[in-house]
Design a protein around this motif. Structure first.
Motif, PDB file in Angstrom:
ATOM      1  N   LEU A 180       0.832  -1.193   0.000  1.00 34.55           N
ATOM      2  CA  LEU A 180       0.000   0.000   0.000  1.00 34.55           C
ATOM      3  C   LEU A 180       0.871   1.249   0.000  1.00 34.55           C
ATOM      4  O   LEU A 180       1.779   1.378   0.813  1.00 34.55           O
ATOM      5  N   GLU A 181       0.588   2.160  -0.941  1.00 31.50           N
ATOM      6  CA  GLU A 181       1.297   3.430  -0.984  1.00 31.50           C
ATOM      7  C   GLU A 181       0.287   4.560  -1.146  1.00 31.50           C
ATOM      8  O   GLU A 181      -0.714   4.422  -1.849  1.00 31.50           O
ATOM      9  N   VAL A 182       0.561   5.678  -0.489  1.00 33.67           N
ATOM     10  CA  VAL A 182      -0.247   6.884  -0.599  1.00 33.67           C
ATOM     11  C   VAL A 182       0.690   8.007  -1.022  1.00 33.67           C
ATOM     12  O   VAL A 182       1.707   8.246  -0.375  1.00 33.67           O
ATOM     13  N   PHE A 183       0.352   8.697  -2.113  1.00 35.47           N
ATOM     14  CA  PHE A 183       1.282   9.665  -2.702  1.00 35.47           C
ATOM     15  C   PHE A 183       2.634   9.006  -2.969  1.00 35.47           C
ATOM     16  O   PHE A 183       3.680   9.634  -2.843  1.00 35.47           O
ATOM     17  N   SER A 231       5.106   4.915   1.569  1.00 34.09           N
ATOM     18  CA  SER A 231       4.640   3.717   2.255  1.00 34.09           C
ATOM     19  C   SER A 231       3.754   4.061   3.448  1.00 34.09           C
ATOM     20  O   SER A 231       3.698   5.197   3.909  1.00 34.09           O
ATOM     21  N   VAL A 232       3.065   3.025   3.937  1.00 35.29           N
ATOM     22  CA  VAL A 232       2.211   3.128   5.116  1.00 35.29           C
ATOM     23  C   VAL A 232       2.731   2.132   6.146  1.00 35.29           C
ATOM     24  O   VAL A 232       3.010   0.978   5.814  1.00 35.29           O
ATOM     25  N   CYS A 233       2.896   2.577   7.388  1.00 39.00           N
ATOM     26  CA  CYS A 233       3.414   1.696   8.440  1.00 39.00           C
ATOM     27  C   CYS A 233       2.302   0.798   8.977  1.00 39.00           C
ATOM     28  O   CYS A 233       1.133   1.185   9.026  1.00 39.00           O
ATOM     29  N   LEU A 290       4.457   7.950   4.741  1.00 34.89           N
ATOM     30  CA  LEU A 290       3.480   9.023   4.899  1.00 34.89           C
ATOM     31  C   LEU A 290       2.600   8.810   6.123  1.00 34.89           C
ATOM     32  O   LEU A 290       2.400   9.716   6.923  1.00 34.89           O
ATOM     33  N   LEU A 291       2.052   7.591   6.281  1.00 30.10           N
ATOM     34  CA  LEU A 291       1.146   7.289   7.396  1.00 30.10           C
ATOM     35  C   LEU A 291       1.813   6.304   8.347  1.00 30.10           C
ATOM     36  O   LEU A 291       2.142   5.190   7.967  1.00 30.10           O
ATOM     37  N   ILE A 325      -7.189   9.239  10.818  1.00 28.43           N
ATOM     38  CA  ILE A 325      -6.267   9.956  11.700  1.00 28.43           C
ATOM     39  C   ILE A 325      -4.937   9.221  11.740  1.00 28.43           C
ATOM     40  O   ILE A 325      -4.876   8.003  11.877  1.00 28.43           O
ATOM     41  N   SER A 326      -3.834   9.973  11.620  1.00 27.93           N
ATOM     42  CA  SER A 326      -2.516   9.355  11.609  1.00 27.93           C
ATOM     43  C   SER A 326      -1.506  10.246  12.311  1.00 27.93           C
ATOM     44  O   SER A 326      -0.887  11.109  11.687  1.00 27.93           O
ATOM     45  N   PRO A 327      -1.332  10.085  13.642  1.00 27.23           N
ATOM     46  CA  PRO A 327      -0.259  10.823  14.321  1.00 27.23           C
ATOM     47  C   PRO A 327       1.082  10.510  13.658  1.00 27.23           C
ATOM     48  O   PRO A 327       1.494   9.360  13.617  1.00 27.23           O
ATOM     49  N   ASN A 328       1.727  11.497  13.105  1.00 21.86           N
ATOM     50  CA  ASN A 328       2.909  11.278  12.270  1.00 21.86           C
ATOM     51  C   ASN A 328       4.180  11.695  13.002  1.00 21.86           C
ATOM     52  O   ASN A 328       4.947  12.515  12.539  1.00 21.86           O
TER      53      ASN A 328
END
Length: 440
Positions: free
Chosen positions: A252-255, A258-260, A297-298, A314-317
């Motif tokens: 999964l990728e956004v922009f 990667s997403v954790c 990103l997330l 919601i994604s505290p970054n």
């Protein structure tokens, strides 16, 4: 193996004419004896535009343009892996020899051109000046954005890249660009050279898309190459950019970041699969599809389950939260499901298409088709392939398939022939399945 495909299957009142013996036998014979490579485009310097030609036996012939339209070209472009169709009215010169097909009437969803309704093979009253043609859209790219799915819009025209003027530029235009590039939904349509001024020619001006077009060149505009703008007015887009490596499974990728896997749960997976119109999640977790880039990103996705996009969760970054590449989320979405069975590997077959679940007609449904489905969802092999709504009648659309699987295809979409939205069946004909396995 299937039955001898040279022998048409017997007809019943419920079966579409193109599968019956009789006057349309040649259409049936075409469908099951031609290969995808027996189609080509001739007359241009690339393989994705030109005069449409079909090979039957050892002879290449043309297609008459009677009733020829964009839906027919869509099928040609899909079969040749050439992207979206642009126009059905292009002139590529007349061919020679036989005119094999005439009065082709596609719905636009067929896998091969010869799956479409057409006159019997070789029957026509056409001349070669009526030979049909088609082409994909010109290349479009985004430049100088911070991510792959945002930036200044540029179009390849007359062997060079040029920009688009922002006169009348709005979100409908951005929707078309994002769709054409496979970059998800349009978020913004910035003007006044938001991502910097381009160079060279301003190719398009006064672009007015409705938002339904499949490519930018299908929108209303001034004549290509004609503009009264300067580069201070270059148009841009910002797209959502969510993507998987393959349409319904992958990292999964956004922009393109990667997403954790931290906090990524069933609700988050359901949001992703729903957003991608890929049905429901089967499996997800860190490192399933290898490692992405170092950019994440997330980091901690927190979905409630009703979001329309994963980016809305919601994604505290916090940079304090480590996320190694082996933690990058992978996901497998299953746009197919089984309903009302005694376990997760039996039931009424349903699949997700065009934003909704629908059933499968049991015409020609057999163990070869069922084997593909069982293997696809990790349920072993097929034991039975019952029809006649054995697991109850479904609701909504009946996605009419007339599947002709050999049994070794990777998934049902690889089997000829998927015909979406046909209505010869009722829910009394809903197909079912019983697989050997008992767990997802």
């Amino acid at each position: 193996m299937k039955f001898n495909t040279n022998i048409p299957k017997p007809c019943s009142e419920d079966i579409a004419q193109e599968h019956c013996s009789g006057e349309l036998t040649l259409s049936y014979f075409l469908r099951f004896n031609l290969k995808p490579t027996d189609l080509r485009l001739v007359g241009e310097t690339n393989n994705c535009s030109g005069r449409v030609e079909v090979k039957y036996g050892d002879t290449w012939g043309t297609v008459c343009d009677d009733d020829w339209d964009l839906k027919d070209v869509q099928v040609v472009c899909r079969q040749l892996l050439c992207g979206e169709a642009v126009s059905a009215k292009l002139e590529f010169g007349g061919g020679s020899g036989v005119i094999w097909l005439n009065k082709v009437k596609c719905r636009g969803t067929e896998t091969h051109l010869w799956d479409c309704q057409h006159e019997p093979l070789g029957k026509n009253d056409c001349e070669h000046k009526e030979d049909a043609g088609g082409a994909p859209p010109p290349d479009v790219r985004l430049m100088d954005g911070g991510r792959a799915c945002e930036g200044r819009v540029e179009v390849f025209y007359n062997e060079e890249w040029g920009t688009v003027c922002d006169d009348y530029w709005d979100l409908n235009d951005a929707v078309v660009v994002c769709r054409q590039l496979g970059c998800g939904d349009a978020l913004l349509a910035p003007t006044f050279a938001h991502f910097g001024e381009g160079a060279g020619k301003i190719v398009l001006d006064d672009v007015s898309c409705t938002g339904e077009e499949s490519a930018l060149n299908m929108c209303a505009s001034r004549q290509w190459g004609s503009s009264n703008c300067n580069h201070k007015e270059d148009a841009s887009v910002v797209c959502s950019g969510r993507t998987l490596i393959s349409p319904c499974s992958g990292r999964l990728e956004v922009f393109h970041q990667s997403v954790c896997e931290a906090n990524f749960d069933q609700m988050a997976a359901e949001v992703v699969c729903r957003e991608l119109k890929c049905g429901a999640p089967k499996q997800f977790g860190g490192g399933m599809f290898g490692r992405g880039s170092d950019s994440v990103l997330l980091r901690k996705v927190q979905c409630v389950g009703d979001e329309t996009q994963i980016i809305n969760c919601i994604s505290p970054n916090s940079t304090a939260d480590s996320c190694t590449r082996r933690n990058h989320v992978g996901i497998v979405c299953v746009p197919y499901r089984l309903v009302n069975g005694s376990n997760s590997c039996s039931g009424r077959v349903e699949f997700y298409y065009n934003g909704q679940w629908g059933t499968v007609c049991d015409h020609y449904w057999d163990l070869q088709d069922a084997n593909v489905f069982c293997n696809q969802i990790g349920c072993g092999y097929a034991i039975k392939a019952p029809g006649q709504a054995r697991f109850g009648e479904g609701h909504g659309e009946i996605w009419r398939d007339n599947l002709q699987c050999e049994g070794n295809e990777a998934d049902l979409t690889k089997c000829p022939v998927l015909d979406y939205g046909r209505e010869e069946c009722t829910h009394r004909n809903d197909a079912g399945i019983i697989c050997s396995g008992e767990c997802f």
